[in-house]
Design a protein around this motif. Structure first.
Motif, PDB file in Angstrom:
ATOM      1  N   PHE A 393       0.832  -1.208   0.000  1.00 61.26           N
ATOM      2  CA  PHE A 393       0.000   0.000   0.000  1.00 61.26           C
ATOM      3  C   PHE A 393       0.864   1.256   0.000  1.00 61.26           C
ATOM      4  O   PHE A 393       0.545   2.243  -0.653  1.00 61.26           O
ATOM      5  N   THR A 394       1.978   1.192   0.750  1.00 61.95           N
ATOM      6  CA  THR A 394       2.870   2.351   0.776  1.00 61.95           C
ATOM      7  C   THR A 394       3.453   2.605  -0.616  1.00 61.95           C
ATOM      8  O   THR A 394       3.533   3.747  -1.070  1.00 61.95           O
ATOM      9  N   ALA A 395       3.836   1.530  -1.295  1.00 65.71           N
ATOM     10  CA  ALA A 395       4.403   1.680  -2.644  1.00 65.71           C
ATOM     11  C   ALA A 395       3.397   2.363  -3.568  1.00 65.71           C
ATOM     12  O   ALA A 395       3.755   3.230  -4.376  1.00 65.71           O
ATOM     13  N   LEU A 396       2.127   1.986  -3.439  1.00 67.91           N
ATOM     14  CA  LEU A 396       1.107   2.587  -4.311  1.00 67.91           C
ATOM     15  C   LEU A 396       0.845   4.038  -3.918  1.00 67.91           C
ATOM     16  O   LEU A 396       0.696   4.902  -4.793  1.00 67.91           O
ATOM     17  N   SER A 397       0.816   4.319  -2.626  1.00 64.20           N
ATOM     18  CA  SER A 397       0.526   5.707  -2.236  1.00 64.20           C
ATOM     19  C   SER A 397       1.683   6.627  -2.640  1.00 64.20           C
ATOM     20  O   SER A 397       1.479   7.782  -2.996  1.00 64.20           O
ATOM     21  N   VAL A 399       3.311   6.643  -5.306  1.00 61.30           N
ATOM     22  CA  VAL A 399       3.156   7.130  -6.691  1.00 61.30           C
ATOM     23  C   VAL A 399       1.769   7.732  -6.921  1.00 61.30           C
ATOM     24  O   VAL A 399       1.359   7.967  -8.057  1.00 61.30           O
ATOM     25  N   GLY A 400       1.040   7.954  -5.828  1.00 62.05           N
ATOM     26  CA  GLY A 400      -0.254   8.638  -5.939  1.00 62.05           C
ATOM     27  C   GLY A 400      -1.379   7.777  -6.487  1.00 62.05           C
ATOM     28  O   GLY A 400      -2.341   8.304  -7.048  1.00 62.05           O
ATOM     29  N   VAL A 401      -1.269   6.449  -6.322  1.00 62.83           N
ATOM     30  CA  VAL A 401      -2.349   5.576  -6.812  1.00 62.83           C
ATOM     31  C   VAL A 401      -3.321   5.297  -5.667  1.00 62.83           C
ATOM     32  O   VAL A 401      -2.925   4.840  -4.598  1.00 62.83           O
ATOM     33  N   ASN A 402      -4.591   5.565  -5.925  1.00 61.16           N
ATOM     34  CA  ASN A 402      -5.642   5.350  -4.942  1.00 61.16           C
ATOM     35  C   ASN A 402      -6.145   3.907  -5.053  1.00 61.16           C
ATOM     36  O   ASN A 402      -6.485   3.448  -6.136  1.00 61.16           O
ATOM     37  N   ILE A 403      -6.187   3.196  -3.916  1.00 62.30           N
ATOM     38  CA  ILE A 403      -6.660   1.805  -3.937  1.00 62.30           C
ATOM     39  C   ILE A 403      -8.163   1.783  -3.712  1.00 62.30           C
ATOM     40  O   ILE A 403      -8.655   2.342  -2.746  1.00 62.30           O
ATOM     41  N   LYS A 404      -8.897   1.136  -4.615  1.00 65.00           N
ATOM     42  CA  LYS A 404     -10.363   1.157  -4.529  1.00 65.00           C
ATOM     43  C   LYS A 404     -10.916  -0.078  -3.845  1.00 65.00           C
ATOM     44  O   LYS A 404     -12.058  -0.089  -3.422  1.00 65.00           O
ATOM     45  N   LEU A 413      -1.886 -16.350  -0.311  1.00 65.46           N
ATOM     46  CA  LEU A 413      -1.078 -16.588  -1.505  1.00 65.46           C
ATOM     47  C   LEU A 413      -1.051 -15.327  -2.367  1.00 65.46           C
ATOM     48  O   LEU A 413      -0.167 -15.161  -3.197  1.00 65.46           O
ATOM     49  N   ASN A 414      -2.047 -14.461  -2.151  1.00 65.53           N
ATOM     50  CA  ASN A 414      -2.041 -13.247  -2.963  1.00 65.53           C
ATOM     51  C   ASN A 414      -2.726 -12.093  -2.262  1.00 65.53           C
ATOM     52  O   ASN A 414      -3.494 -12.277  -1.327  1.00 65.53           O
ATOM     53  N   ILE A 415      -2.403 -10.904  -2.715  1.00 65.43           N
ATOM     54  CA  ILE A 415      -3.153  -9.714  -2.318  1.00 65.43           C
ATOM     55  C   ILE A 415      -3.638  -9.092  -3.620  1.00 65.43           C
ATOM     56  O   ILE A 415      -2.841  -8.861  -4.527  1.00 65.43           O
ATOM     57  N   ILE A 416      -4.941  -8.868  -3.684  1.00 64.25           N
ATOM     58  CA  ILE A 416      -5.492  -8.280  -4.899  1.00 64.25           C
ATOM     59  C   ILE A 416      -5.991  -6.877  -4.585  1.00 64.25           C
ATOM     60  O   ILE A 416      -6.673  -6.678  -3.578  1.00 64.25           O
ATOM     61  N   VAL A 417      -5.598  -5.925  -5.416  1.00 67.78           N
ATOM     62  CA  VAL A 417      -6.112  -4.569  -5.243  1.00 67.78           C
ATOM     63  C   VAL A 417      -6.806  -4.132  -6.532  1.00 67.78           C
ATOM     64  O   VAL A 417      -6.442  -4.579  -7.625  1.00 67.78           O
ATOM     65  N   ALA A 418      -7.818  -3.288  -6.367  1.00 70.34           N
ATOM     66  CA  ALA A 418      -8.449  -2.662  -7.528  1.00 70.34           C
ATOM     67  C   ALA A 418      -7.998  -1.214  -7.570  1.00 70.34           C
ATOM     68  O   ALA A 418      -7.964  -0.543  -6.534  1.00 70.34           O
ATOM     69  N   VAL A 419      -7.608  -0.776  -8.762  1.00 72.70           N
ATOM     70  CA  VAL A 419      -7.226   0.622  -8.951  1.00 72.70           C
ATOM     71  C   VAL A 419      -7.933   1.145 -10.198  1.00 72.70           C
ATOM     72  O   VAL A 419      -8.490   0.351 -10.976  1.00 72.70           O
ATOM     73  N   SER A 420      -7.918   2.429 -10.377  1.00 69.32           N
ATOM     74  CA  SER A 420      -8.521   2.991 -11.581  1.00 69.32           C
ATOM     75  C   SER A 420      -7.735   2.530 -12.816  1.00 69.32           C
ATOM     76  O   SER A 420      -6.507   2.415 -12.767  1.00 69.32           O
ATOM     77  N   GLY A 421      -8.431   2.265 -13.905  1.00 70.89           N
ATOM     78  CA  GLY A 421      -7.789   1.758 -15.118  1.00 70.89           C
ATOM     79  C   GLY A 421      -6.611   2.612 -15.565  1.00 70.89           C
ATOM     80  O   GLY A 421      -5.591   2.094 -16.022  1.00 70.89           O
ATOM     81  N   GLU A 425      -0.802   0.737 -15.193  1.00 70.66           N
ATOM     82  CA  GLU A 425       0.618   0.531 -15.512  1.00 70.66           C
ATOM     83  C   GLU A 425       1.509   1.105 -14.400  1.00 70.66           C
ATOM     84  O   GLU A 425       2.485   0.485 -13.998  1.00 70.66           O
ATOM     85  N   LYS A 426       1.124   2.296 -13.923  1.00 66.07           N
ATOM     86  CA  LYS A 426       1.897   2.949 -12.865  1.00 66.07           C
ATOM     87  C   LYS A 426       1.917   2.074 -11.610  1.00 66.07           C
ATOM     88  O   LYS A 426       2.951   1.901 -10.955  1.00 66.07           O
ATOM     89  N   ALA A 427       0.763   1.508 -11.273  1.00 63.79           N
ATOM     90  CA  ALA A 427       0.661   0.686 -10.061  1.00 63.79           C
ATOM     91  C   ALA A 427       1.518  -0.578 -10.192  1.00 63.79           C
ATOM     92  O   ALA A 427       2.250  -0.944  -9.268  1.00 63.79           O
ATOM     93  N   ILE A 428       1.463  -1.227 -11.333  1.00 60.39           N
ATOM     94  CA  ILE A 428       2.255  -2.463 -11.518  1.00 60.39           C
ATOM     95  C   ILE A 428       3.742  -2.141 -11.392  1.00 60.39           C
ATOM     96  O   ILE A 428       4.492  -2.860 -10.732  1.00 60.39           O
TER      97      ILE A 428
END
Ligand code: ADP
Ligand code: ASP
Ligand code: MG
Length: 437
Positions: A393-397, A399-404, A413-421, A425-428
């Motif tokens: 979450f820190t990595a995403l914040s 770069v200014g990506v809001n987690i929805k 085994l995984n963490i899934i996040v939804a972000v705006s379309g 690319e920025k989030a990945i």
């Protein structure tokens, strides 16, 4: 003994097919070969399967099939000439038959399958292997459902009678009445896995155009590191979530028989690629890979006292069942529940869906958000290491990506996040930088 599947880029031209043949000839264990239709030779090229599906669609609008099929025929003529097999394959007769078959077909599957069929004929003729038509050994029910156990029985019997090498087209099979049916796109991977199970292969080699399964999509992250080893479960998570180097359904047949998959690069055959094995492999590896896809919608449903309402979820999900839609995630709060669905599931039926939800559960509020992307960060190691989610979450914040939305399965085994379309690319890239680079 090995089953080898060669993908579209490996089968794209006479030149690449010669590479394929030399890989096969280099190892006498490479006896069962499954192939895709010719894919792209260069970035703007068109895959044969796309041309065939387009020919089917355009012919339904009145364009003559002969002209639609001409460029496809030319491409195969070129391949036959490069391989020197023109005398062995009567393309003129085959294309007459294809034209008649497409004209008579009520569904696109027959058309879609022809690329694989011809591709397999070309390679078989060049290698001097037998051509085995997938319609004889891969069986679908009349409703288009793949029939796994029946296929396994008939494929095993049929192939056990063959001596020497065989080439089998991927992607399709037939119903017991003889109608051609295909898997979903990328389905030659599934055929390879089915054949590996049927012949009890020691290994399923899947030959493509990258050095194995990579830690992220190379079209999004520059030069992502390869994954030397992957577990079946990690593979399933990553491929389902969009790492389309392997079709997500190719895991099932090999898992039944515990057959390892080795993803290899046709254009760099000495590279070891990725080994996919049963069981957990690397607890010490925090993150195995990242995958994702765009094209999701969230529907937030709010209702006071939802939590006390017995049967609320059942009523909500029955709306989806009646509309024949499946959902991806269903995170819930105290008085809220959010349905996450793929655009492709909803089709044009959003109004019906929301109307059905209002009728079934009388919500106080329904809010729709479209153009979402889902991103999965996958690895067995996460279960053993606290703080992974917070780093993500820190990595995403940063770069200014809001987690929805956040969904962490209890298997960890995984963490899934939804972000705006638009943030996809920025989030990945941010997650890749945090955990892998
Ligand atoms: P084939 O025609 O051999 O079946 P595909 O095009 O279906 O090949 O799959 C290979 C492609 O998958 C690669 O060229 C790459 O662009 C894409 N890809 C997406 N995610 C990944 C990943 N995690 N690892 C490797 N390749 C990936
Ligand atoms: N040719 C098919 C497709 O393009 C199947 C495959 O390549 O696996 O989807
Ligand atoms: Mg593929």
């Amino acid at each position: 003994m090995k089953v080898c599947k060669f993908g579209g880029s490996s089968m794209a031209s006479g030149e690449t097919i010669k590479r394929v043949a030399s890989i096969i000839r280099a190892d006498a264990d490479r006896k069962y070969i499954v192939v895709s239709a010719p894919g792209k030779r260069f970035a703007k090229d068109i895959k044969i399967t796309d041309s065939l599906l387009n020919a089917y669609a355009e012919s339904r609008k009145g364009t003559p099939l002969k002209s639609l099929l001409a460029p496809i025929r030319e491409r195969f003529e070129g391949i036959a000439k490069d391989l020197g097999v023109e005398e062995k394959i009567n393309l003129s007769a085959i294309f007459t038959e294809i034209e008649q078959g497409i004209a008579a077909s009520p569904i696109p599957d027959f058309a879609a399958a022809q690329g694989e069929r011809l591709s397999a004929m070309m390679l078989a003729a060049y290698l001097g292997f037998a051509f085995v038509d997938a319609r004889e050994i891969v069986r679908f029910a009349d409703n288009g459902q793949f029939n796994a156990e029946y296929t396994n029985d008939i494929a095993r019997k049929y192939l056990s009678k063959k001596e020497g090498g065989v080439v089998i087209p991927g992607f399709y099979g037939s119903t017991s009445g003889g109608q051609i049916r295909t898997f979903s796109r990328g389905g030659s991977d599934v055929t390879g896995a089915i054949i590996a199970r049927a012949v009890k292969a020691d290994i399923y080699e899947n030959w493509t155009d990258v050095n194995g399964f990579l830690t992220a999509d190379p079209r999004i992250v520059e030069n992502p590191k390869p994954i030397p080893e992957l577990s079946y479960r990690e593979l399933r998570e990553l491929s389902y979530m969009g790492a389309n180097v392997l079709h997500p359904e190719s895991i099932f047949p090999v898992r039944k028989a515990n057959i390892p998959i080795n993803i290899k690069n046709t254009f760099e055959p000495e590279n070891p690629g990725t080994m996919i094995l049963p069981g957990v492999l690397h607890h010490d590896r925090l993150i195995t890979g990242i995958a994702g896809k765009k094209g999701f919608v969230s529907i937030l449903i709010e209702k006071s006292m939802m939590n006390n309402e017995i049967g609320f979820t059942r009523k909500l999900l029955s709306v989806l069942e009646n509309l024949n839609m499946s959902f991806e995630h269903l995170p819930s709060g105290i008085d809220t529940m959010t349905l996450i669905l793929a655009d492709t599931e909803i089709g044009g039926k959003m109004q019906e869906l929301v109307g059905g939800i209002r009728e079934a559960v009388s919500p106080d509020r329904v809010e729709i958000q479209s153009d979402l992307a889902l991103i999965a960060t996958v690895g067995h190691g996460m279960a053993y290491k606290p703080g992974t989610a917070s780093r993500l979450f820190t990595a995403l914040s940063r770069v200014g990506v809001n987690i929805k939305m956040i969904d962490q399965g209890s298997s960890e085994l995984n963490i899934i996040v939804a972000v705006s379309g638009e943030d996809y690319e920025k989030a990945i890239n941010a997650i890749y930088e945090e955990f892998i680079n």
